[in-house]
Design a protein around this motif. Structure first.
Motif, PDB file in Angstrom:
ATOM      1  N   LEU A 163       0.820  -1.211   0.000  1.00  0.00           N
ATOM      2  CA  LEU A 163       0.000   0.000   0.000  1.00  0.00           C
ATOM      3  C   LEU A 163       0.851   1.257   0.000  1.00  0.00           C
ATOM      4  CD1 LEU A 163      -2.679  -0.985   2.701  1.00  0.00           C
ATOM      5  CD2 LEU A 163      -2.917  -1.108   0.202  1.00  0.00           C
ATOM      6  N   PHE A 164       2.091   1.151   0.458  1.00  0.00           N
ATOM      7  CA  PHE A 164       2.966   2.317   0.594  1.00  0.00           C
ATOM      8  C   PHE A 164       4.234   2.179  -0.245  1.00  0.00           C
ATOM      9  CE2 PHE A 164       0.746   1.267   4.534  1.00  0.00           C
ATOM     10  CZ  PHE A 164      -0.077   2.380   4.679  1.00  0.00           C
ATOM     11  N   SER A 165       4.180   1.358  -1.293  1.00  0.00           N
ATOM     12  CA  SER A 165       5.359   1.119  -2.131  1.00  0.00           C
ATOM     13  C   SER A 165       5.260   1.925  -3.422  1.00  0.00           C
ATOM     14  CB  SER A 165       5.469  -0.367  -2.467  1.00  0.00           C
ATOM     15  OG  SER A 165       6.502  -0.598  -3.392  1.00  0.00           O
ATOM     16  N   PRO A 166       6.375   2.488  -3.920  1.00  0.00           N
ATOM     17  CA  PRO A 166       6.340   3.238  -5.177  1.00  0.00           C
ATOM     18  C   PRO A 166       6.322   2.361  -6.417  1.00  0.00           C
ATOM     19  CG  PRO A 166       8.554   3.262  -4.272  1.00  0.00           C
ATOM     20  CD  PRO A 166       7.696   2.577  -3.256  1.00  0.00           C
ATOM     21  N   ASN A 167       6.461   1.040  -6.256  1.00  0.00           N
ATOM     22  CA  ASN A 167       6.456   0.159  -7.423  1.00  0.00           C
ATOM     23  C   ASN A 167       5.978  -1.220  -6.998  1.00  0.00           C
ATOM     24  OD1 ASN A 167       6.777  -0.671 -10.053  1.00  0.00           O
ATOM     25  ND2 ASN A 167       9.003  -0.860  -9.952  1.00  0.00           N
ATOM     26  N   ARG A 168       5.099  -1.820  -7.785  1.00  0.00           N
ATOM     27  CA  ARG A 168       4.619  -3.158  -7.465  1.00  0.00           C
ATOM     28  C   ARG A 168       5.372  -4.229  -8.231  1.00  0.00           C
ATOM     29  NH1 ARG A 168       0.339  -5.280 -10.705  1.00  0.00           N
ATOM     30  NH2 ARG A 168      -0.117  -4.030 -12.546  1.00  0.00           N
ATOM     31  N   PHE A 169       6.448  -3.830  -8.932  1.00  0.00           N
ATOM     32  CA  PHE A 169       7.278  -4.777  -9.671  1.00  0.00           C
ATOM     33  C   PHE A 169       8.666  -4.831  -9.047  1.00  0.00           C
ATOM     34  CE2 PHE A 169       4.358  -2.953 -12.872  1.00  0.00           C
ATOM     35  CZ  PHE A 169       3.649  -4.098 -13.189  1.00  0.00           C
ATOM     36  N   SER A 170       9.221  -6.033  -8.968  1.00  0.00           N
ATOM     37  CA  SER A 170      10.616  -6.178  -8.582  1.00  0.00           C
ATOM     38  C   SER A 170      11.478  -5.979  -9.823  1.00  0.00           C
ATOM     39  CB  SER A 170      10.863  -7.563  -7.974  1.00  0.00           C
ATOM     40  OG  SER A 170      10.643  -8.564  -8.952  1.00  0.00           O
ATOM     41  N   GLY A 171      12.725  -5.567  -9.638  1.00  0.00           N
ATOM     42  CA  GLY A 171      13.579  -5.330 -10.794  1.00  0.00           C
ATOM     43  C   GLY A 171      13.250  -4.012 -11.461  1.00  0.00           C
ATOM     44  N   ALA A 189       1.066   5.570 -11.655  1.00  0.00           N
ATOM     45  CA  ALA A 189       0.254   5.726 -10.458  1.00  0.00           C
ATOM     46  C   ALA A 189      -0.284   7.134 -10.347  1.00  0.00           C
ATOM     47  CB  ALA A 189       1.072   5.390  -9.209  1.00  0.00           C
ATOM     48  N   ASN A 190      -1.522   7.193  -9.942  1.00  0.00           N
ATOM     49  CA  ASN A 190      -2.154   8.417  -9.445  1.00  0.00           C
ATOM     50  C   ASN A 190      -3.073   7.938  -8.333  1.00  0.00           C
ATOM     51  OD1 ASN A 190      -3.116  10.985  -9.070  1.00  0.00           O
ATOM     52  ND2 ASN A 190      -4.429  10.987 -10.890  1.00  0.00           N
ATOM     53  N   PHE A 247      -6.949   6.915  -9.049  1.00  0.00           N
ATOM     54  CA  PHE A 247      -7.561   8.005  -9.787  1.00  0.00           C
ATOM     55  C   PHE A 247      -7.383   7.838 -11.293  1.00  0.00           C
ATOM     56  CE2 PHE A 247      -6.303  10.043  -5.682  1.00  0.00           C
ATOM     57  CZ  PHE A 247      -7.574  10.093  -5.151  1.00  0.00           C
ATOM     58  N   SER A 248      -6.574   6.869 -11.685  1.00  0.00           N
ATOM     59  CA  SER A 248      -6.401   6.547 -13.103  1.00  0.00           C
ATOM     60  C   SER A 248      -6.102   5.062 -13.212  1.00  0.00           C
ATOM     61  CB  SER A 248      -5.254   7.360 -13.726  1.00  0.00           C
ATOM     62  OG  SER A 248      -4.017   7.085 -13.085  1.00  0.00           O
ATOM     63  N   PRO A 249      -6.379   4.417 -14.344  1.00  0.00           N
ATOM     64  CA  PRO A 249      -6.166   2.968 -14.491  1.00  0.00           C
ATOM     65  C   PRO A 249      -4.700   2.591 -14.352  1.00  0.00           C
ATOM     66  CG  PRO A 249      -7.546   3.819 -16.251  1.00  0.00           C
ATOM     67  CD  PRO A 249      -6.980   5.017 -15.551  1.00  0.00           C
ATOM     68  N   GLN A 250      -4.461   1.360 -13.900  1.00  0.00           N
ATOM     69  CA  GLN A 250      -3.114   0.810 -13.835  1.00  0.00           C
ATOM     70  C   GLN A 250      -2.778   0.247 -15.210  1.00  0.00           C
ATOM     71  OE1 GLN A 250      -1.145   0.356 -10.394  1.00  0.00           O
ATOM     72  NE2 GLN A 250      -2.260   2.267 -10.710  1.00  0.00           N
ATOM     73  N   ARG A 251      -2.028   1.018 -15.990  1.00  0.00           N
ATOM     74  CA  ARG A 251      -1.820   0.669 -17.394  1.00  0.00           C
ATOM     75  C   ARG A 251      -0.585  -0.189 -17.620  1.00  0.00           C
ATOM     76  NH1 ARG A 251      -2.299   6.072 -20.855  1.00  0.00           N
ATOM     77  NH2 ARG A 251      -2.314   4.523 -22.526  1.00  0.00           N
ATOM     78  N   VAL A 252       0.416  -0.067 -16.756  1.00  0.00           N
ATOM     79  CA  VAL A 252       1.637  -0.861 -16.917  1.00  0.00           C
ATOM     80  C   VAL A 252       1.403  -2.250 -16.326  1.00  0.00           C
ATOM     81  CG1 VAL A 252       4.080  -1.073 -16.371  1.00  0.00           C
ATOM     82  CG2 VAL A 252       3.093   1.190 -16.825  1.00  0.00           C
ATOM     83  N   GLN A 253       1.489  -3.265 -17.185  1.00  0.00           N
ATOM     84  CA  GLN A 253       1.269  -4.637 -16.765  1.00  0.00           C
ATOM     85  C   GLN A 253       2.385  -5.517 -17.322  1.00  0.00           C
ATOM     86  OE1 GLN A 253      -1.392  -5.538 -14.809  1.00  0.00           O
ATOM     87  NE2 GLN A 253      -2.051  -3.389 -14.757  1.00  0.00           N
ATOM     88  N   LEU A 254       2.512  -6.701 -16.756  1.00  0.00           N
ATOM     89  CA  LEU A 254       3.453  -7.670 -17.311  1.00  0.00           C
ATOM     90  C   LEU A 254       2.804  -8.384 -18.485  1.00  0.00           C
ATOM     91  CD1 LEU A 254       5.088  -9.346 -14.198  1.00  0.00           C
ATOM     92  CD2 LEU A 254       6.119  -7.705 -15.755  1.00  0.00           C
ATOM     93  N   PRO A 255       3.591  -8.705 -19.517  1.00  0.00           N
ATOM     94  CA  PRO A 255       3.035  -9.430 -20.668  1.00  0.00           C
ATOM     95  C   PRO A 255       2.849 -10.905 -20.369  1.00  0.00           C
ATOM     96  CG  PRO A 255       5.366  -9.088 -20.969  1.00  0.00           C
ATOM     97  CD  PRO A 255       4.997  -8.371 -19.694  1.00  0.00           C
ATOM     98  N   TYR A 256       2.088 -11.571 -21.204  1.00  0.00           N
ATOM     99  CA  TYR A 256       1.973 -13.015 -21.120  1.00  0.00           C
ATOM    100  C   TYR A 256       2.069 -13.571 -22.524  1.00  0.00           C
ATOM    101  CZ  TYR A 256      -3.017 -12.258 -22.243  1.00  0.00           C
ATOM    102  OH  TYR A 256      -4.188 -11.894 -22.822  1.00  0.00           O
ATOM    103  N   GLY A 257       1.803 -14.844 -22.717  1.00  0.00           N
ATOM    104  CA  GLY A 257       2.049 -15.516 -23.995  1.00  0.00           C
ATOM    105  C   GLY A 257       1.224 -14.990 -25.149  1.00  0.00           C
TER     106      GLY A 257
END
Length: 801
Positions: A574-582, A589-590, A619-629
């Motif tokens: 909830l308090f992290s600036p990034n939900r991805f490792s690496g 984020a907004n 306040f805006s959609p989470q647009r950055v996602q990981l790809p899949y096959g």
């Protein structure tokens, strides 16, 4: 009658009569009246602790006052007073007609400081320092008791003999008998037809019997020849030559053998030999035999210098004749494992760190892993790095490679090799409320059949901290720049981009990059009040917190996935600036996180309850996602809110603990994660744990574990983990422990998943199971037959000691 003689006159005699290895003077030994060397009552491991300290060797179950019958409890225990104390002599008859020889008879008692000698008759030559004590000879000092029928010798030359000897060491609990004891000099003693045990006097559950035992105080070594180890009256081990330490110094010699059984390797027996090569390095040779695979030679070498510390371990099988289940055909092959680690201090603030781990084949750990404590290991990593640190900075330069250890999978599942990599971080306080820093890394990623290249990531930031004990405001401004130089290759967009199973996609841009700001504002308040619950007084806090994060969107579909994955969502996310490792993905984020925590603190400040709940408002959609096959990407979310995340930790007393976490999605209206842990202390050394863990689409497991004290001597231990998804028990353990004055026994059996592989069809997606049994016997004060059971129990049973 009583006479007082000068200190030189007598009871230098008594020191010479102590033939039991010349035990060191006792300065703080526990009172024998309280049970000789009984350990203090063990403190229970605090509830919720992941690492509990091992229990010290405990002699509390020994008989109180289990001492030789002539022990005098009022005798002084301060041995430092010997040189300055006079000698008190009591005897019914004293003949000093010969001015050089004192002849004492009739209940002779000679006392000086902590030393006491009693006998029917004592003759002492003051000129030659020859002595002769006969008839019911008894000697006591702060560290030992000694009884014999006859003692004679010379105090100046520090030699003497004793017949029909009984002894007891008050510091180390050792006791035994000997037909003849000989003090060769002040540092060496020899016993003939001798015994040794740490059990109660007259109640030896185990003992060592030897034709001769020699004590060398200079080197801290005892040597037994023609020796046998006995339990009761039954010999269980014979050694023509057996050496053992008499103090804390290391020494060469055989360690106790280990015995066990596993389904992969059959019966195992190990007879390690320890080599004390020098004070700063040693080695252990470990020959083993596996009934289903043949002989193995293992070894370990450790070293410690003024600048370096490390160890080398190796195992070698000349010819394996066991069954091969994995992709590699190993039957009839030679097999090996090499593991090396080293840390070398180069100069102030800089050190060289290296590790090398390599096996002959991917099935090695599957076949030869510890038969009881083994858990599945899918990769072996090797690393070399130059590491430096200062007051406000740290840096490292090195390289990392991996070896596949999953016998049912190819190397496609391995992480990228980083050859080389470099990291640099800095955190500089500019004032008492403002600090600046940077986190940066550069690495070259290598993996056959996948896109390869270099990545540079730099993350400078500026942060402030305003507040007091009642409030805080922490703004932070950062900029993240990431660039790539890609070579030829193909990127597999499999599950999370790394696990395979997808299609290969070429990258058209050889030098993609990403640049964006990251702005956050963290704030909170702390309220407190007095509260009462169940008749107890507490301080209750209420801590609301708001965290705002803004990161503009950047299209990152043209960036490869070298070492990035989606992190598990939990309260701290909830308090992290990034939900991805690496660094391959930076989320947009907004968002505004709202959370609140309440705590109950008792009068001593111990936290008895902590409860938190929070949620992110998007306040805006989470647009950055990981790809899949299939060359696709996950579409942007249309969520307006994240899961509700709640966690609770309750410890209203020192015997009960309840911890839980829960995540519920208002978007899908279902539970995404649930966790419940219950822990209860049973007596002083028992514990019961019950837990449930659920993560949607990944796992659902129940676990129960227990250490149940049946009596003072017996404990039952057990652990069981059941997977709802696999519809089977993934790990089950059951055993029994027996503890007594001088011996402890452990018997444990385990059935577990040795290797898990999820293939494209049910036939190839099977859990491979193994079974193991291990028996361990601990002779207190002497050693044990192994050390594999206790680490396993500490790992699988929360709170085990």
């Amino acid at each position: 009658m009583t006479r007082k003689l000068p200190p030189r006159r007598l009871l230098a005699v008594a020191a010479a009569l102590a033939l039991v290895g010349g035990q060191a003077d006792a300065h703080s030994s526990p009172s024998p009246a309280a049970g000789a060397s009984s350990a203090a009552a063990d403190l229970a491991c605090p509830l919720g602790s992941f690492h509990c300290a091992p229990r010290p060797v405990n002699y509390a179950m020994c008989r109180p006052n289990a001492l030789l019958e002539f022990y005098d409890p009022v005798l002084m225990r301060d041995s430092s007073q010997r040189d300055s104390s006079p000698t008190q002599i009591q005897a019914q008859h004293v003949d000093s007609s010969n001015r050089s020889v004192y002849r004492l008879s009739g209940d002779v008692r000679l006392e000086r400081a902590d030393q006491l000698l009693r006998a029917d008759r004592v003759d002492y030559n003051n000129d030659s320092t020859d002595y002769d004590a006969r008839g019911n000879v008894r000697y006591q000092d702060a560290s030992q008791l000694l009884a014999a029928s006859h003692m004679r010798g010379n105090t100046n030359d520090s030699h003497g003999t004793a017949n029909d000897l009984r002894y007891q060491m008050l510091d180390s609990r050792g006791n035994g008998t000997a037909d003849l004891g000989q003090m060769l000099d002040a540092e060496h003693t020899r016993y003939t037809q001798a015994t040794y045990s740490t059990c109660d006097v007259g109640h030896h559950v185990w003992e060592v019997r030897a034709k001769s035992i020699t004590i060398d105080k200079v080197n801290g070594v005892g040597v037994a020849r023609d020796a046998s180890m006995r339990i009761g009256h039954v010999p269980i081990l014979y050694l023509p030559y057996f050496s053992f330490p008499i103090d804390d110094r290391r020494k060469s010699g055989f360690l106790y053998p280990t015995m066990g059984h596993s389904g992969r390797s059959g019966y195992e027996i190990s007879t390690p030999y320890y080599l004390n090569l020098a004070p700063n390095y040693d080695a252990t040779l470990d020959p083993r035999y596996y009934s289903q695979r043949g002989p193995m030679l293992g070894g370990e070498f450790r070293y410690l210098t003024s600048r370096s510390a490390g160890q080398l371990e190796a195992q070698y099988v000349l010819k394996d004749h066991g069954v091969s289940d994995g992709l590699a055909d190993t039957k009839g092959d030679s097999r090996y494992l090499v593991q090396f680690s080293d840390t070398t201090q180069l100069w102030q603030g800089w050190r060289f760190v290296s590790s090398y781990n390599h096996a002959s084949d991917s099935s090695y750990l599957y076949d030869f892993g510890d038969n009881l404590t083994h858990s599945a290991i899918y990769t072996l990593g090797s690393n070399v790095a130059l590491v430096g640190s200062g007051k406000w900075w740290n840096a490292s330069v090195g390289g990392t490679i991996y070896q596949n250890m999953n016998p049912f999978s190819t190397d496609s599942g391995l992480p990228y090799r980083q050859l080389p990599y470099a990291n640099f971080s800095m955190d500089i306080p500019l004032s008492n409320w403002l600090e600046a820093g940077v986190d940066s890394e550069a690495a070259a990623f290598r993996k056959t059949g996948y896109v390869e290249g270099q990545r540079e990531d730099i993350y400078p930031w500026l942060a402030a901290d305003f507040g007091s004990a009642a409030w805080f405001v922490r703004p932070k401004l950062a900029w993240r720049y990431t660039s790539y130089q890609l070579g030829s290759g193909r990127q597999d967009y499999g599950y999370y981009g790394l696990l395979g199973g997808g299609t290969s996609t070429p990258f058209t841009d050889a030098s993609p990059s990403r640049s964006l700001p990251i702005v956050s504002l963290d704030s909170g308040l702390v309220f407190d009040r007095k509260a009462s619950l169940f008749g107890n007084s507490y301080t209750q806090t209420l801590e609301p917190r708001l965290y705002y994060l803004y990161v503009p969107y950047r299209n990152q579909n043209n960036l490869p996935l070298f070492n990035t994955n989606a992190m598990t969502f939990d309260y701290w996310q909830l308090f992290s600036p990034n939900r991805f490792s690496g660094a391959d993905r930076q989320m947009d984020a907004n968002n505004l996180t709202a959370a609140v925590t309440t705590r109950l603190l008792d009068e001593s400040g111990v936290e008895r309850l902590s409860a938190s709940i929070g949620q992110i408002q998007y306040f805006s959609p989470q647009r950055v996602q990981l790809p899949y096959g299939q060359n696709s990407v996950v579409p942007p979310t249309d969520w307006t809110r994240s899961d509700y995340v709640a966690q609770l930790d309750v410890r209203l007393n020192d015997r009960w603990r309840l911890a839980s976490a829960y995540q519920w999605s208002p978007n899908t209206r279902r539970t995404d994660m649930g966790m419940l842990e219950l822990q209860r202390r049973i007596g002083t050394d028992g514990v019961f744990n019950l837990s449930y863990r659920y993560r949607i689409g990944l796992l659902e497991q129940y676990n129960a574990s227990v250490v149940y004290p049946v009596s003072e001597r017996w404990r039952l231990v057990g652990s069981w983990t059941y997977s709802v998804k696999d519809r089977q028990s993934v790990d089950a353990l059951a055993g029994v422990e027996y503890d007594s004055c001088c011996v402890a026994l452990r018997l444990v059996g385990r059935s577990y998943v040795n290797q898990a592989y999820y293939g494209p069809t049910p036939a190839t997606g099977l859990n491979r199971r193994d079974n193991a049994v291990m028996f361990e016997m601990v002779f207190k004060g002497l050693g044990s037959t192994g050390g594999q059971i206790e680490p396993l129990l500490r790992r699988d049973i929360l709170g085990y000691q």
